[in-house]
Design a protein around this motif. Structure first.
Motif, PDB file in Angstrom:
ATOM      1  N   ASN A  68     -32.296 -82.314 -76.656  1.00 61.50           N
ATOM      2  CA  ASN A  68     -33.453 -82.293 -75.763  1.00 61.50           C
ATOM      3  C   ASN A  68     -33.443 -83.501 -74.840  1.00 61.50           C
ATOM      4  O   ASN A  68     -33.183 -84.626 -75.278  1.00 61.50           O
ATOM      5  N   ILE A  69     -33.750 -83.264 -73.574  1.00 60.36           N
ATOM      6  CA  ILE A  69     -33.829 -84.332 -72.573  1.00 60.36           C
ATOM      7  C   ILE A  69     -35.206 -84.274 -71.927  1.00 60.36           C
ATOM      8  O   ILE A  69     -35.590 -83.250 -71.349  1.00 60.36           O
ATOM      9  N   ALA A  70     -35.960 -85.368 -72.040  1.00 59.73           N
ATOM     10  CA  ALA A  70     -37.257 -85.482 -71.365  1.00 59.73           C
ATOM     11  C   ALA A  70     -37.027 -86.233 -70.055  1.00 59.73           C
ATOM     12  O   ALA A  70     -36.694 -87.420 -70.062  1.00 59.73           O
ATOM     13  N   ALA A  71     -37.168 -85.528 -68.952  1.00 55.15           N
ATOM     14  CA  ALA A  71     -36.890 -86.111 -67.637  1.00 55.15           C
ATOM     15  C   ALA A  71     -38.171 -86.619 -66.997  1.00 55.15           C
ATOM     16  O   ALA A  71     -39.228 -85.979 -67.091  1.00 55.15           O
ATOM     17  N   ASP A  72     -38.082 -87.777 -66.358  1.00 55.48           N
ATOM     18  CA  ASP A  72     -39.238 -88.348 -65.663  1.00 55.48           C
ATOM     19  C   ASP A  72     -39.394 -87.659 -64.310  1.00 55.48           C
ATOM     20  O   ASP A  72     -38.900 -88.140 -63.284  1.00 55.48           O
ATOM     21  N   GLY A  73     -40.052 -86.515 -64.315  1.00 53.50           N
ATOM     22  CA  GLY A  73     -40.240 -85.738 -63.089  1.00 53.50           C
ATOM     23  C   GLY A  73     -40.977 -84.458 -63.395  1.00 53.50           C
ATOM     24  O   GLY A  73     -41.684 -84.343 -64.398  1.00 53.50           O
ATOM     25  N   THR A  74     -40.812 -83.464 -62.541  1.00 54.06           N
ATOM     26  CA  THR A  74     -41.462 -82.162 -62.684  1.00 54.06           C
ATOM     27  C   THR A  74     -40.470 -81.121 -63.173  1.00 54.06           C
ATOM     28  O   THR A  74     -39.257 -81.375 -63.244  1.00 54.06           O
ATOM     29  N   PHE A  75     -40.984 -79.929 -63.479  1.00 55.80           N
ATOM     30  CA  PHE A  75     -40.075 -78.839 -63.817  1.00 55.80           C
ATOM     31  C   PHE A  75     -39.126 -78.553 -62.669  1.00 55.80           C
ATOM     32  O   PHE A  75     -37.939 -78.288 -62.885  1.00 55.80           O
TER      33      PHE A  75
END
Length: 460
Positions: free
Chosen positions: A185-192
């Motif tokens: 899992n990667i939580a990205a600092d941004g939007t979908f």
């Protein structure tokens, strides 16, 4: 049956190759060369079929490179994981029919397609003695459904990007509490939309795609859309008489779910209208009602799975709107990239309004709908489903049966439901068992190079 790209830049491929390709190698999306049709008589003959039997009858029309017995076994195994004997049951409440799509392992409609796709991947990889690196983006539900569809499966590694802090807590926990070695899992600092752009960029790098055997689980994968066509037909068979038309109200973010309804209609299902219901992220509503397809900023809402501006599957619809002209589709997305919008002729907009109607439902209306529906019927709606129900209530439908797609279990969005009703949400076992589980997730910038390097370092 062969599959072609919406942008016209690849030679036709067979079904199994389309599944493994995911995004077409020219950057477009895959579609069947022709759309199979069924007659009213054939449709009537399906009324007594179970869900897996109906799924086989529909899906087999698009698949000619998997033996029938194998395809039937894949389908039966996929729907054996659901906790309701009908898989996608229909209930009638307050004058509308609710198509419950949340009886799968992660309590969201994505399970209907992703249980099938996970088994399909495993079947093809075993047959070809190959490996697959799945890269996907999620606004909440796709990620957990995809992870649970392929966790522990041989030959598959999966990397799911989600926007950090912009899914519901339950959605995040369903993804990050899966600790199987093949799940990342990667939580990205941004939007979908940022996550989706990264996936498309990586899939568009053909050398990287081929070296690391990238595949897609987002609804850019044709098999996802195909599996979703089935429940439109299943619902129609339960609410309509022979030849009777039905209106479907579809909470919409990435356009895949409603495009499946559009395909069902093109196959011959009597659909009066497809109602595209959006939240405050209403680019598709603006497009249908005002002809304005221009990208704005993503707004965080009570229905995070719909917090999207650029809907991937919209391209598939444009292919048909533009009379199957791949060059016109390609030019439209070049304009979107350079100008932030797509322009349409008056004739094209007239056709859009024949195919769809649309309404946007904001935060207060969503909460009010959940609260009123619970008071008057005793039935709990999740925020996404409430958007679809409220949009349908705004229309004059006369005697036309209205089917609202219930895309998630309300317990997945408990905070919103509590705010709307003032009462705690009954928690099903699938969510209760998440309490206290350890999680694993990597947080990083919404940057394609960082994601690329993480995949390389992990896969080796």
């Amino acid at each position: 049956m062969r599959y072609i790209s919406t942008r016209g830049g690849i030679a036709p491929v067979r079904f199994k190759d389309a599944v493994m390709m995911g995004l077409a190698d020219d950057g477009g999306l895959l579609l069947p060369e022709s759309i199979p049709a069924f007659s009213a008589e054939e449709l009537e003959s399906w009324r007594t079929l179970t869900y897996p039997q109906l799924a086989f009858n529909v899906i087999s029309r698009f698949v000619d490179d998997i033996p029938a017995a194998d395809l039937q076994a894949l389908i039966e195994r996929s729907y054996a994981t659901f906790n309701h004997p009908e898989v996608t049951p229909v209930v009638q409440k307050d004058g509308v029919y609710i198509l419950e799509l949340f009886h799968g392992v992660t309590l969201a409609f994505k399970d209907v397609a992703l249980q099938f796709l996970g088994n399909l991947f495993e079947y093809i990889l075993h047959e070809r003695n190959e490996r697959l690196t799945i890269v996907g983006a999620t606004s909440g539900d796709t990620g957990s459904a995809a992870i649970h569809g392929v966790r522990g499966k041989a030959g598959i590694s999966i990397f799911i990007l989600h926007p950090h802090g912009k899914t519901s807590p339950v959605q995040a926990q369903q993804m990050t509490s899966v600790l199987d070695e093949n799940v990342h899992n990667i939580a990205a600092d941004g939007t979908f939309d940022d996550c989706q752009d990264i996936v498309k960029e990586l899939m568009g790098d053909l050398a990287f795609k081929q070296k690391y055997s990238l595949g897609a689980v987002n609804s850019i994968n044709w098999a996802r859309v195909l599996a979703q066509v089935v429940y439109y037909i299943y619902a129609w068979l339960r609410v309509a008489e022979k030849g009777q038309k039905v209106l479907f109200s579809v909470p919409t973010g990435n356009f895949g779910d409603i495009f499946a309804g559009y395909m069902a209609q093109k196959m011959g299902l009597p659909i009066e209208k497809l109602l595209l219901a959006t939240n405050e992220n209403n680019i598709l509503t603006r497009f249908i009602n005002q002809g304005d397809y221009s990208v704005g900023s993503v707004v965080q809402t009570l229905s995070p799975s719909m917090d999207i501006q650029v809907a991937s599957n919209f391209e598939r619809y444009l292919y048909y709107l533009f009379n199957q002209d791949g060059g016109r589709v390609s030019a439209a997305f070049t304009q979107l990239k350079t100008e932030g919008k797509i322009s349409f002729s008056n004739e094209e907009l007239q056709q859009v309004r024949q195919d769809f109607c649309s309404a946007s439902v904001g935060r207060e209306e969503t909460l009010a709908t959940i609260g009123r529906f619970k008071r008057e019927t005793g039935y709990l709606l999740d925020p996404h489903t409430a958007v679809g129900v409220r949009a349908a209530q705004q229309l004059e439908t006369g005697t036309t049966p209205v089917v609202c797609l219930a895309t998630a279990h309300p317990a997945k969005f408990g905070d919103a439901v509590v705010e709307a009703t003032g009462e705690p949400v009954p928690v099903p076992p699938a969510i209760a068992q998440l309490e206290g589980l350890p999680t694993r997730c990597v947080r990083m910038a919404a940057d394609s190079e960082q994601v690329r390097n993480f995949i390389i370092a992990t896969v080796g």
